[in-house]
Design a protein around this motif. Structure first.
Motif, PDB file in Angstrom:
ATOM      1  N   ALA A 493       0.814  -1.221   0.000  1.00 52.03           N
ATOM      2  CA  ALA A 493       0.000   0.000   0.000  1.00 52.03           C
ATOM      3  C   ALA A 493       0.846   1.269   0.000  1.00 52.03           C
ATOM      4  O   ALA A 493       0.303   2.372  -0.017  1.00 52.03           O
ATOM      5  CB  ALA A 493      -0.921   0.004   1.219  1.00 52.03           C
ATOM      6  N   VAL A 494       2.146   1.131   0.013  1.00 55.13           N
ATOM      7  CA  VAL A 494       3.068   2.266   0.052  1.00 55.13           C
ATOM      8  C   VAL A 494       3.976   2.180  -1.176  1.00 55.13           C
ATOM      9  O   VAL A 494       4.424   1.077  -1.539  1.00 55.13           O
ATOM     10  CB  VAL A 494       3.924   2.223   1.343  1.00 55.13           C
ATOM     11  N   PRO A 495       4.247   3.334  -1.840  1.00 53.62           N
ATOM     12  CA  PRO A 495       3.894   4.723  -1.547  1.00 53.62           C
ATOM     13  C   PRO A 495       2.480   5.060  -2.023  1.00 53.62           C
ATOM     14  O   PRO A 495       1.736   4.169  -2.429  1.00 53.62           O
ATOM     15  CB  PRO A 495       4.946   5.511  -2.338  1.00 53.62           C
ATOM     16  N   GLN A 496       2.170   6.334  -2.035  1.00 57.48           N
ATOM     17  CA  GLN A 496       0.805   6.741  -2.331  1.00 57.48           C
ATOM     18  C   GLN A 496       0.380   6.373  -3.744  1.00 57.48           C
ATOM     19  O   GLN A 496      -0.811   6.196  -4.006  1.00 57.48           O
ATOM     20  CB  GLN A 496       0.604   8.243  -2.103  1.00 57.48           C
ATOM     21  N   ARG A 497       1.322   6.222  -4.688  1.00 55.46           N
ATOM     22  CA  ARG A 497       0.944   5.869  -6.049  1.00 55.46           C
ATOM     23  C   ARG A 497       0.280   4.492  -6.125  1.00 55.46           C
ATOM     24  O   ARG A 497      -0.331   4.141  -7.129  1.00 55.46           O
ATOM     25  CB  ARG A 497       2.156   5.918  -6.978  1.00 55.46           C
ATOM     26  N   LYS A 498       0.398   3.693  -5.047  1.00 55.09           N
ATOM     27  CA  LYS A 498      -0.272   2.389  -4.997  1.00 55.09           C
ATOM     28  C   LYS A 498      -1.788   2.530  -4.845  1.00 55.09           C
ATOM     29  O   LYS A 498      -2.518   1.554  -4.989  1.00 55.09           O
ATOM     30  CB  LYS A 498       0.294   1.549  -3.848  1.00 55.09           C
ATOM     31  N   GLY A 499      -2.253   3.739  -4.526  1.00 52.52           N
ATOM     32  CA  GLY A 499      -3.688   3.990  -4.518  1.00 52.52           C
ATOM     33  C   GLY A 499      -4.440   3.377  -3.355  1.00 52.52           C
ATOM     34  O   GLY A 499      -5.589   2.941  -3.508  1.00 52.52           O
ATOM     35  N   TYR A 500      -3.823   3.357  -2.179  1.00 51.23           N
ATOM     36  CA  TYR A 500      -4.463   2.766  -0.999  1.00 51.23           C
ATOM     37  C   TYR A 500      -5.809   3.427  -0.713  1.00 51.23           C
ATOM     38  O   TYR A 500      -6.798   2.743  -0.383  1.00 51.23           O
ATOM     39  CB  TYR A 500      -3.518   2.907   0.196  1.00 51.23           C
ATOM     40  N   LEU A 501      -5.913   4.740  -0.864  1.00 53.25           N
ATOM     41  CA  LEU A 501      -7.164   5.444  -0.580  1.00 53.25           C
ATOM     42  C   LEU A 501      -8.280   4.959  -1.508  1.00 53.25           C
ATOM     43  O   LEU A 501      -9.433   4.797  -1.078  1.00 53.25           O
ATOM     44  CB  LEU A 501      -6.965   6.954  -0.734  1.00 53.25           C
ATOM     45  N   LYS A 502      -7.938   4.675  -2.748  1.00 55.14           N
ATOM     46  CA  LYS A 502      -8.956   4.174  -3.684  1.00 55.14           C
ATOM     47  C   LYS A 502      -9.427   2.775  -3.280  1.00 55.14           C
ATOM     48  O   LYS A 502     -10.605   2.435  -3.436  1.00 55.14           O
ATOM     49  CB  LYS A 502      -8.406   4.166  -5.105  1.00 55.14           C
ATOM     50  N   ALA A 503      -8.509   1.965  -2.761  1.00 58.97           N
ATOM     51  CA  ALA A 503      -8.910   0.645  -2.270  1.00 58.97           C
ATOM     52  C   ALA A 503      -9.887   0.787  -1.109  1.00 58.97           C
ATOM     53  O   ALA A 503     -10.869   0.034  -0.997  1.00 58.97           O
ATOM     54  CB  ALA A 503      -7.676  -0.145  -1.846  1.00 58.97           C
ATOM     55  N   LEU A 504      -9.631   1.751  -0.241  1.00 63.57           N
ATOM     56  CA  LEU A 504     -10.549   2.007   0.875  1.00 63.57           C
ATOM     57  C   LEU A 504     -11.905   2.486   0.362  1.00 63.57           C
ATOM     58  O   LEU A 504     -12.956   2.130   0.912  1.00 63.57           O
ATOM     59  CB  LEU A 504      -9.943   3.041   1.816  1.00 63.57           C
ATOM     60  N   GLN A 505     -11.895   3.272  -0.699  1.00 65.70           N
ATOM     61  CA  GLN A 505     -13.153   3.737  -1.284  1.00 65.70           C
ATOM     62  C   GLN A 505     -13.958   2.579  -1.857  1.00 65.70           C
ATOM     63  O   GLN A 505     -15.194   2.550  -1.743  1.00 65.70           O
ATOM     64  CB  GLN A 505     -12.858   4.785  -2.364  1.00 65.70           C
ATOM     65  N   VAL A 506     -13.283   1.624  -2.462  1.00 67.29           N
ATOM     66  CA  VAL A 506     -13.973   0.429  -2.960  1.00 67.29           C
ATOM     67  C   VAL A 506     -14.607  -0.318  -1.795  1.00 67.29           C
ATOM     68  O   VAL A 506     -15.779  -0.746  -1.860  1.00 67.29           O
ATOM     69  CB  VAL A 506     -12.993  -0.489  -3.723  1.00 67.29           C
TER      70      VAL A 506
END
Length: 667
Positions: A493-506
């Motif tokens: 999930a790191v760095p931010q380009r991995k899109g962790y926030l989008k996974a949380l949104q899903v």
């Protein structure tokens, strides 16, 4: 089948025999040179009322070669075309057909992708007719297509040399190709023909036997033909060698040695250094060790044991060839089995993507590693030692190691550099000695285009070889286990380009419909990485992720698992998410497919060329809607099975090893 326009009453002084096979797209230069020859003023004057003939022999081509040649033979009198009943697989049978049907006083054997030299042939034919020579030879012009030309096999001869002295000079100073002016009477009197059963060294056997039966030999100091070297240096006839080729090679060498023994000479003493060195380099490069048995190796080794005295006089400058000759002379089959493999050096600062492939690579290669502690630090003496040892060099990452090796690699070695993605932001591609690199490898098609654009590399040098998976090594999901379709995972999930926030949104979107969904994060948390704390943008991003979890009541639905062995654990998670901004190939979701589950992807650039397009979604909402539809276990398992088949047929480790092997043996 034949097309014959011969003038039955003609007095033919020269027959040019040209074997052809699937040459429709490359016979133009050869034909042009023949057209130039028949109109060459000096040759027309030499011939007077006599004529020359051209005999094409098509080895049952599968393209339009026969049709193209038929039209040419309609155009020119004394140009004839013959065809074998079936493909023979080598030039020997077509050459024999041409020799049998030739009517000229002299015969010249020309390969279909080479060019005849009008001045050289005219000069050589005049010499042959003047002195009634049995054989006239000349040097060879090698044409490296689009690159350069050079003349090889040039001899320095004195006047009035005896035939034996001429044979010694030719055998010592030339490769014994068969493209020479041969008196037809000599070939027919001794019935000298090519052995159709021999595909290794057939030229050498024929030329040695016929030359050693000659009574008079001439030489002109001008090329009789131009050997057209294929682009990149590869020979058109190269292919993988098997045990058959090993047997044929030493059988040919022995037949050649016997031909010279009849004159009290030794070919090994005259030319063995170049012949053995060159041939063993080819064996090392092209032999498939998996297609050779102990009997083949024993037969091969017997030649070296039989001629060990002569071989001791030969200096083998290539270290691998020298070591191979040594073990062949001892007839140690186990040692030969290992030493005959090419030497592959894998180098670079981070070899995690290559190390798992080494056990399989060792079935075909001797493998050594030069692992740099950091991107720029290494022990130079250690690197130099393995550089001297290697035949092939694979440098992982387009970084400092690739530059170092490009500045030191020898012309006889093959250097391949693999670029992943992050190197696009570095300058090493500008620093590398690109002419020393045989190929640059990328892990995905879009990375290939990025590499070419970023560093302006020659497109012909860039190859695509995807990352590999041990597709059958993952613990398999239980197809009857319905609960796994509610288990999501993100691997890294790191760095931010991995899109962790989008996974949380899903996850949040899914839980609006069904509270059974959860997300497991594999790999280190941002809190464990000190560099994140020193990067304000990264710190702010992950703070936003924590706030999102808290604000959407996801605390009990998000699990940080840390590092895991994905081979043992990914089968538990129905979906592995790829929500990245950009990737090279993103291995984690592919692992889900291998384990019998699914990878799902947001549309980062190039993803549709790496994974099934049906698993790529426009945005987080579309991804969530798809996952909800997959609650039907039958539908889920059907897509998972298709994904697993896709991974096996495109990315299995065996395919990677074959692709690397093919690359090294072809560039």
């Amino acid at each position: 089948m034949s097309f014959n326009t011969k003038n039955a009453g003609a007095d033919y002084v020269l027959s040019i025999v040209v074997p052809m096979h699937n040459a429709d797209n490359k016979l133009g230069a050869c034909v042009d040179s023949l057209e130039k020859l028949i109109n060459y003023p000096a040759l027309v004057e030499l011939l007077g009322q006599r004529e020359i003939e051209v005999l094409f022999v098509d080895d049952k081509s599968s393209d339009n070669t026969y049709t193209t040649l038929s039209k040419l033979c309609e155009k020119y009198e004394n140009w004839s075309l013959y065809q074998t009943e079936s493909n023979s697989g080598s030039p020997s049978t077509p050459r024999n057909i041409g020799i049998d049907r030739a009517l000229g006083q002299y015969i010249f054997l020309l390969d279909g992708d080479d060019e005849i030299d009008a001045k050289g042939i005219t000069t050589g034919l005049a010499l042959a007719l003047k002195h009634d020579h049995d054989l006239v030879r000349g040097p060879v012009e090698v044409n490296y297509w689009g690159e350069r030309r050079t003349i090889v096999d040039r001899l320095k001869l004195t006047e009035h040399m005896s035939t034996e002295d001429m044979i010694v000079a030719i055998a010592s100073g030339q490769s014994l190709n068969c493209s020479a002016l041969w008196k037809r009477e000599l070939l027919n009197h001794h019935n000298w023909r090519f052995d159709p059963a021999t595909r290794m060294g057939e030229d050498l056997v024929f030329t040695s036997a016929a030359m050693n039966s000659a009574s008079s030999i001439g030489y002109v100091d001008h090329p009789l033909f131009h050997y057209m070297r294929q682009p990149g240096g590869g020979d058109s006839a190269m292919h993988y060698y098997s045990g058959r080729e090993l047997r044929e090679l030493v059988t040919s060498w022995q037949r050649v040695e016997d031909s010279f023994t009849g004159r009290g000479l030794s070919y090994l003493a005259l030319h063995g250094d170049r012949t053995i060195n060159y041939a063993l380099r080819l064996v090392i490069r092209y032999l498939d060790p998996t297609n050779v048995d102990d009997g083949d190796l024993r037969y091969f080794a017997e030649f070296f044991a039989r001629h060990k005295v002569a071989l001791r006089e030969i200096t083998f400058t290539d270290p691998h060839v020298k070591d191979l000759v040594s073990v062949l002379g001892k007839a140690d089959i186990k040692a030969i089995t290992e030493e005959i493999k090419p030497r592959l050096l894998i180098a670079g600062h981070d070899l995690k993507f290559m190390k798992p492939s080494i056990p399989l690579l060792r079935k075909k290669y001797q493998v050594q590693i030069d692992e740099w502690p950091t991107e720029v630090l290494h022990t130079e003496s250690h690197s130099q030692k393995w550089l001297e040892w290697a035949d092939f060099i694979w440098v992982e990452w387009l970084t400092a190691a690739s530059v170092w090796y490009s500045e030191r690699v020898k012309p006889t070695q093959t250097l391949v550099v693999r670029m992943h993605r992050y190197e696009l932001g570095r300058s090493y591609g500008d620093q590398i000695k690109r002419e020393a690199v045989s190929a640059f490898v990328t892990i995905a098609p879009h990375c290939m285009e990025d590499l070419i654009e970023r560093f302006e590399f020659d497109r012909g040098k860039v190859r695509f070889i995807p990352n590999f998976y041990f597709t059958d090594s993952y613990k398999q999901a239980d197809s009857s286990e319905a609960n796994r379709v509610f288990q999501l995972a993100i691997i890294g999930a790191v760095p931010q380009r991995k899109g962790y926030l989008k996974a949380l949104q899903v996850l949040a979107k899914l839980r609006e419909t069904d509270k059974r969904y959860s997300l497991t994060v594999m790999g280190k948390s941002y809190k464990e990485l000190s560099w994140v704390a020193g990067d304000p943008l990264e710190q702010a991003y992950f703070a936003a992720c924590d706030s999102f979890i808290e604000n959407n009541d996801l605390t009990d639905s998000v699990h940080n698992l840390g590092w895991v062995n994905t081979y043992e654990s990914v089968h538990e998670y129905g979906f592995v998410l790829s929500t990245s901004e950009h990737e090279g190939s993103h291995v984690g979701p592919g692992e889900a497919f291998c384990a019998g589950n699914q990878g799902v992807f947001l549309p980062w650039r190039g993803v549709e060329y790496v994974y099934p397009e049906t698993s790529v979604f426009e945005d987080t909402e579309a991804m969530a809607e798809y996952i909800l539809r997959m609650r039907n276990l039958e539908d889920f398992n059907r897509v998972a099975k298709a994904g697993q088949d896709y991974m096996r047929s495109n990315y299995d480790i065996s395919l990677f090893v074959d692709r690397v092997d093919t690359l090294f043996r072809s560039v």
